[in-house]
Design a protein around this motif. Structure first.
Motif, PDB file in Angstrom:
ATOM      1  N   THR A 159      36.491   5.302  -7.530  1.00  0.00           N
ATOM      2  CA  THR A 159      36.150   3.940  -7.951  1.00  0.00           C
ATOM      3  C   THR A 159      35.180   3.330  -6.951  1.00  0.00           C
ATOM      4  O   THR A 159      35.229   3.641  -5.762  1.00  0.00           O
ATOM      5  CB  THR A 159      37.435   3.080  -8.016  1.00  0.00           C
ATOM      6  OG1 THR A 159      38.333   3.642  -8.968  1.00  0.00           O
ATOM      7  CG2 THR A 159      37.135   1.647  -8.425  1.00  0.00           C
ATOM      8  N   THR A 160      34.305   2.464  -7.448  1.00  0.00           N
ATOM      9  CA  THR A 160      33.454   1.691  -6.542  1.00  0.00           C
ATOM     10  C   THR A 160      33.877   0.229  -6.561  1.00  0.00           C
ATOM     11  O   THR A 160      34.413  -0.265  -7.557  1.00  0.00           O
ATOM     12  CB  THR A 160      31.967   1.779  -6.939  1.00  0.00           C
ATOM     13  OG1 THR A 160      31.779   1.159  -8.214  1.00  0.00           O
ATOM     14  CG2 THR A 160      31.499   3.219  -6.994  1.00  0.00           C
ATOM     15  N   ILE A 161      33.631  -0.434  -5.441  1.00  0.00           N
ATOM     16  CA  ILE A 161      33.841  -1.881  -5.361  1.00  0.00           C
ATOM     17  C   ILE A 161      32.578  -2.510  -4.793  1.00  0.00           C
ATOM     18  O   ILE A 161      32.088  -2.106  -3.729  1.00  0.00           O
ATOM     19  CB  ILE A 161      35.059  -2.243  -4.495  1.00  0.00           C
ATOM     20  CG1 ILE A 161      36.347  -1.761  -5.173  1.00  0.00           C
ATOM     21  CG2 ILE A 161      35.128  -3.748  -4.243  1.00  0.00           C
ATOM     22  CD1 ILE A 161      37.624  -2.136  -4.436  1.00  0.00           C
ATOM     23  N   ARG A 162      32.040  -3.470  -5.526  1.00  0.00           N
ATOM     24  CA  ARG A 162      30.888  -4.238  -5.048  1.00  0.00           C
ATOM     25  C   ARG A 162      31.431  -5.341  -4.137  1.00  0.00           C
ATOM     26  O   ARG A 162      32.143  -6.240  -4.587  1.00  0.00           O
ATOM     27  CB  ARG A 162      30.125  -4.833  -6.237  1.00  0.00           C
ATOM     28  CG  ARG A 162      28.814  -5.507  -5.843  1.00  0.00           C
ATOM     29  CD  ARG A 162      28.192  -6.187  -7.036  1.00  0.00           C
ATOM     30  NE  ARG A 162      26.882  -6.768  -6.731  1.00  0.00           N
ATOM     31  CZ  ARG A 162      26.427  -7.879  -7.274  1.00  0.00           C
ATOM     32  NH1 ARG A 162      27.157  -8.542  -8.171  1.00  0.00           N
ATOM     33  NH2 ARG A 162      25.234  -8.344  -6.952  1.00  0.00           N
ATOM     34  N   GLY A 271      17.794 -10.354 -12.438  1.00  0.00           N
ATOM     35  CA  GLY A 271      16.881  -9.915 -13.481  1.00  0.00           C
ATOM     36  C   GLY A 271      16.849  -8.420 -13.692  1.00  0.00           C
ATOM     37  O   GLY A 271      15.853  -7.888 -14.197  1.00  0.00           O
ATOM     38  N   THR A 272      17.938  -7.703 -13.340  1.00  0.00           N
ATOM     39  CA  THR A 272      17.949  -6.247 -13.454  1.00  0.00           C
ATOM     40  C   THR A 272      19.129  -5.759 -14.299  1.00  0.00           C
ATOM     41  O   THR A 272      20.076  -6.501 -14.574  1.00  0.00           O
ATOM     42  CB  THR A 272      18.056  -5.577 -12.069  1.00  0.00           C
ATOM     43  OG1 THR A 272      19.367  -5.815 -11.525  1.00  0.00           O
ATOM     44  CG2 THR A 272      17.005  -6.102 -11.115  1.00  0.00           C
ATOM     45  N   ALA A 273      19.082  -4.471 -14.657  1.00  0.00           N
ATOM     46  CA  ALA A 273      20.183  -3.860 -15.403  1.00  0.00           C
ATOM     47  C   ALA A 273      21.449  -3.802 -14.556  1.00  0.00           C
ATOM     48  O   ALA A 273      22.563  -3.885 -15.082  1.00  0.00           O
ATOM     49  CB  ALA A 273      19.782  -2.457 -15.861  1.00  0.00           C
ATOM     50  N   TRP A 274      21.294  -3.651 -13.244  1.00  0.00           N
ATOM     51  CA  TRP A 274      22.457  -3.705 -12.343  1.00  0.00           C
ATOM     52  C   TRP A 274      23.122  -5.076 -12.411  1.00  0.00           C
ATOM     53  O   TRP A 274      24.349  -5.192 -12.448  1.00  0.00           O
ATOM     54  CB  TRP A 274      22.005  -3.388 -10.922  1.00  0.00           C
ATOM     55  CG  TRP A 274      23.025  -3.634  -9.837  1.00  0.00           C
ATOM     56  CD1 TRP A 274      22.967  -4.580  -8.857  1.00  0.00           C
ATOM     57  CD2 TRP A 274      24.236  -2.894  -9.596  1.00  0.00           C
ATOM     58  NE1 TRP A 274      24.059  -4.488  -8.023  1.00  0.00           N
ATOM     59  CE2 TRP A 274      24.855  -3.459  -8.456  1.00  0.00           C
ATOM     60  CE3 TRP A 274      24.847  -1.825 -10.233  1.00  0.00           C
ATOM     61  CZ2 TRP A 274      26.062  -2.985  -7.939  1.00  0.00           C
ATOM     62  CZ3 TRP A 274      26.059  -1.352  -9.723  1.00  0.00           C
ATOM     63  CH2 TRP A 274      26.652  -1.925  -8.600  1.00  0.00           C
ATOM     64  N   GLY A 275      22.320  -6.115 -12.466  1.00  0.00           N
ATOM     65  CA  GLY A 275      22.866  -7.464 -12.598  1.00  0.00           C
ATOM     66  C   GLY A 275      23.621  -7.652 -13.902  1.00  0.00           C
ATOM     67  O   GLY A 275      24.666  -8.326 -13.937  1.00  0.00           O
ATOM     68  N   LEU A 276      23.115  -7.058 -14.990  1.00  0.00           N
ATOM     69  CA  LEU A 276      23.832  -7.116 -16.270  1.00  0.00           C
ATOM     70  C   LEU A 276      25.216  -6.491 -16.140  1.00  0.00           C
ATOM     71  O   LEU A 276      26.227  -7.067 -16.554  1.00  0.00           O
ATOM     72  CB  LEU A 276      23.046  -6.378 -17.352  1.00  0.00           C
ATOM     73  CG  LEU A 276      21.703  -6.976 -17.789  1.00  0.00           C
ATOM     74  CD1 LEU A 276      21.034  -6.032 -18.791  1.00  0.00           C
ATOM     75  CD2 LEU A 276      21.884  -8.345 -18.407  1.00  0.00           C
ATOM     76  N   LEU A 277      25.263  -5.286 -15.570  1.00  0.00           N
ATOM     77  CA  LEU A 277      26.539  -4.583 -15.412  1.00  0.00           C
ATOM     78  C   LEU A 277      27.485  -5.364 -14.509  1.00  0.00           C
ATOM     79  O   LEU A 277      28.683  -5.504 -14.826  1.00  0.00           O
ATOM     80  CB  LEU A 277      26.274  -3.193 -14.829  1.00  0.00           C
ATOM     81  CG  LEU A 277      27.498  -2.340 -14.499  1.00  0.00           C
ATOM     82  CD1 LEU A 277      28.334  -2.087 -15.741  1.00  0.00           C
ATOM     83  CD2 LEU A 277      27.058  -1.028 -13.857  1.00  0.00           C
ATOM     84  N   CYS A 278      26.975  -5.900 -13.425  1.00  0.00           N
ATOM     85  CA  CYS A 278      27.828  -6.640 -12.487  1.00  0.00           C
ATOM     86  C   CYS A 278      28.401  -7.910 -13.114  1.00  0.00           C
ATOM     87  O   CYS A 278      29.538  -8.305 -12.811  1.00  0.00           O
ATOM     88  CB  CYS A 278      27.050  -6.992 -11.231  1.00  0.00           C
ATOM     89  SG  CYS A 278      26.675  -5.564 -10.180  1.00  0.00           S
TER      90      CYS A 278
END
Length: 321
Positions: A159-162, A271-278
């Motif tokens: 698992t990852t944790i931001r 403004g990125t796809a990473w931001g969408l997922l987060c």
């Protein structure tokens, strides 16, 4: 979860609404068991049924095909299971990490009990981490969880944790979560699970490479809305577990993505796809409506919330395929 505060322990920052018992770092497994409310055993008893007998005392007969599981400390029942059901004890989950901590640098960070003892887990840092643009730190963990009511196999999940928002996301490549599952029809062999996990844990670098790719993928406004619609409002609405709250979910995750989410202004997320997922993972882990923080955690790790996060990951990866 307020009634279960004594059933969770943690080191460093308190997760999940500041619930649980704080521990100093690098404590022995025995200390963790006591602080996390996991210092008890699952006991078993045969199932009996009562047969009325008008002319004498009722007959009490055994039903050999099933057994009752109950707690050794308070004798509260946990479930009725088949006679071949293989029990995994709470302290076995903690002991899984003993040699990983001693020889591989793992460190327990949280552990606890859900639903009165029907589920329990331990989460440890692996020592792996990656920094995305703008100092967006993502750390690697290993989650081991099980149940004694038939709702969950014994599952070890990388698992990852931001760190900026404490969001969790199971490591997955090619649409499959890299978890090792042991059904309760099979004896739990900790060493065998660790051997199988060796392959899954090597996925870290590949997984984080894809997360970096998401952080470099710029997203237009209409693409963001289409993404959220696919995650929350497609033909599988009932599978998302959101039902009539879809509209509220859409508005909330969009606002979190645009500016209100923790870490939304970091360079990797803005403004990125990473931001969408987060924004989706933060919504599921911290904002989604639930009867209690306990239920939210249960859903985010093991239930409908976990499915939503997996779907969000799949949709994000399609944007950079």
């Amino acid at each position: 979860m307020s009634h279960c505060v004594e059933s969770m322990a943690y080191t460093e920052q308190a997760p999940w609404h500041n619930l649980g018992n704080a521990l100093p770092a690098k404590q022995p497994i025995e200390v963790w068991a006591q602080a996390a409310g996991m210092d008890w055993q699952i006991m078993e008893s045969p199932v009996y049924y009562q047969v009325p007998n008008p002319s004498a005392a009722s007959l009490v007969l055994p039903f050999a095909e099933q057994k009752v599981l109950f707690r050794s400390d308070n004798h509260q029942p946990l479930s009725v299971v088949g006679s071949r059901y293989q029990i995994v004890q709470p302290q076995e989950v903690l002991a899984f990490y003993r040699d990983l901590a001693e020889y591989a640098g793992y460190e327990l960070e949280t552990a606890g009990v859900l639903k009165g003892g029907k589920k329990f887990w331990a989460l440890a840092r692996t020592g792996k981490e990656t920094v995305l643009k703008g100092n967006d730190l993502v750390k690697g963990y290993l989650l081991l969880a099980t149940s004694c009511d038939g709702t969950l196999a014994t599952v070890a999940t990388p698992t990852t944790i931001r760190v900026v928002c404490n969001n969790t996301l199971a490591i997955a490549l090619d649409g499959a979560v890299g978890a090792v599952k042991v059904p309760h029809s099979t004896r739990f062999d900790a060493e065998a699970v660790k051997r199988k996990l060796g392959v899954a844990l090597t996925q870290w670098d590949g997984f984080m490479y894809r997360m970096k790719t998401l952080s470099e993928c710029k997203v237009k406004t209409h693409e963001a809305m289409n993404y959220f619609m696919r995650v929350f409002c497609d033909s599988d609405q009932h599978q998302s577990g959101l039902g009539l709250s879809n509209e509220r979910a859409l508005k909330k995750v969009q606002a979190m993505y645009e500016s209100q989410g923790r870490g939304a202004e970091l360079q990797a997320a803005k403004g990125t796809a990473w931001g969408l997922l987060c924004s989706v993972t933060e919504f599921v882990d911290h904002e989604r409506r639930a009867r209690s923080p306990e239920n939210r955690l249960d859903s985010a790790w093991f239930g409908q919330g976990a499915l939503v996060k997996q779907k969000a990951l799949d949709q994000a990866l399609q944007m950079v395929a």
